[in-house]
Enzyme design. Structure first.
Site, PDB file in Angstrom:
ATOM      1  N   SER A 198     106.048  49.886  74.315  1.00 37.98           N
ATOM      2  CA  SER A 198     106.137  50.657  75.558  1.00 37.98           C
ATOM      3  C   SER A 198     104.777  51.045  76.110  1.00 37.98           C
ATOM      4  O   SER A 198     104.627  51.243  77.323  1.00 37.98           O
ATOM      5  CB  SER A 198     106.973  51.926  75.328  1.00 37.98           C
ATOM      6  OG  SER A 198     106.427  52.711  74.284  1.00 37.98           O
ATOM      7  N   ASP A 221     103.352  62.461  76.902  1.00 34.20           N
ATOM      8  CA  ASP A 221     104.371  63.122  76.080  1.00 34.20           C
ATOM      9  C   ASP A 221     103.985  63.222  74.610  1.00 34.20           C
ATOM     10  O   ASP A 221     104.812  63.568  73.779  1.00 34.20           O
ATOM     11  CB  ASP A 221     105.712  62.382  76.211  1.00 34.20           C
ATOM     12  CG  ASP A 221     105.609  60.904  75.832  1.00 34.20           C
ATOM     13  OD1 ASP A 221     104.573  60.500  75.247  1.00 34.20           O
ATOM     14  OD2 ASP A 221     106.547  60.145  76.132  1.00 34.20           O
ATOM     15  N   HIS A 240     102.895  58.451  74.460  1.00 36.82           N
ATOM     16  CA  HIS A 240     102.490  57.499  75.503  1.00 36.82           C
ATOM     17  C   HIS A 240     101.313  58.048  76.299  1.00 36.82           C
ATOM     18  O   HIS A 240     101.160  59.261  76.442  1.00 36.82           O
ATOM     19  CB  HIS A 240     103.668  57.211  76.434  1.00 36.82           C
ATOM     20  CG  HIS A 240     104.866  56.679  75.718  1.00 36.82           C
ATOM     21  ND1 HIS A 240     105.924  57.487  75.343  1.00 36.82           N
ATOM     22  CD2 HIS A 240     105.163  55.435  75.282  1.00 36.82           C
ATOM     23  CE1 HIS A 240     106.828  56.739  74.716  1.00 36.82           C
ATOM     24  NE2 HIS A 240     106.390  55.497  74.661  1.00 36.82           N
TER      25      HIS A 240
END
Length: 257
Positions: free
Chosen positions: A15, A201, A204
């Site tokens: 991600s 967060d 990330h």
């Protein structure tokens, strides 16, 4: 079959790569400076670890028999470890450190090993280490999920160990490395709570974090792979100023970046 117009930079990862196409992300920043030279491909897969990445990369990469008719991958970044380093007791994404090392080696050798069906000697590889984790910020994020998840599935020290292993694999396999863990840790003054400046967060990156990562990648390219620096490459098609207006077609032929 005619070859496609531009060769590529392929960013392969989890991600952290997938989200790099967002404003200020690593993919967006690279696309801006490599426009008209190399196409920047985002091949990020949220939630993936190195075990799942291997069969995916085997399908993404062209085989040797196909490469002449496809754009060449001039630069491949491999950025995994954030999910591999998940706490094993709480997360199925976890890959033990020894297997992470083996898997990362296999990903590199899919490109570097002459016996591989995907061998591409002209493709340069940069391994990117997982960044540090801000566990407090990540715990706050998980608490806001629906339903709330109060199990902390990431460890600062575990992620540090996976980052160190990624560097060791890159050195052993003779490829370049971007040490995202160290540059972000130093930027935060080596204080975990201050990582929030660079993370959305706790796991990330935000735009500030991607800026640091981008600058480090460009520095590695500049010093280790200078032939791939965007300032060293040609536009595939000439500037409109260089078109022969009286006889344009000859000046409009594709050239190597």
């Amino acid at each position: 079959m005619a070859a496609n117009v531009q060769d590529t930079i392929m960013l392969f990862g989890d991600s952290l790569t997938e989200m790099g196409s967002e404003a200020g992300g690593i993919v967006q920043r690279l696309s801006a400076v490599y426009k008209r030279k190399l196409d920047v491909l985002n091949r990020g897969f949220s939630g993936y670890n190195t075990r799942w990445a291997i069969p995916v990369l085997e399908q993404i990469l062209a085989k040797k028999s196909e490469q002449a008719n496809l754009p060449a991958v001039r630069l491949l970044t491999i950025w995994f470890g954030a999910n591999d380093a998940a706490v094993p007791e709480t997360h199925r994404q976890h890959i033990p450190l020894a297997y992470y090392t083996d898997n990362l080696t296999k990903l590199i050798r899919l490109v570097k090993d002459p016996s591989s069906a995907h061998y591409s000697p002209d493709t340069k590889i940069v391994v990117i280490t997982p960044p540090p984790v801000n566990t407090e910020q990540w715990a706050e994020k998980k608490a806001t999920m629906d339903p709330p998840d109060n199990q902390l599935d990431r460890s600062f020290e575990a992620t540090k160990a996976y980052a160190r292993a990624a560097k060791e694999v890159a050195a052993r396999e003779g490829v370049e490395v971007v040490d995202a863990w160290t540059v972000l840790w130093k930027a935060a003054g080596e204080v975990e709570g201050q990582l929030s400046q660079f993370m959305s967060d706790g796991l990330h990156l935000n735009e500030n974090g991607y800026e640091i990562l981008y600058n480090e990648l460009i520095s590695v390219i500049s010093t280790k792979l200078p032939e791939l620096h965007y300032e060293k490459l040609n536009d595939v098609f000439v500037s409109y100023r260089d078109i022969d207006y009286a006889n344009p077609d000859p000046s409009l032929q594709k050239r190597k970046a």
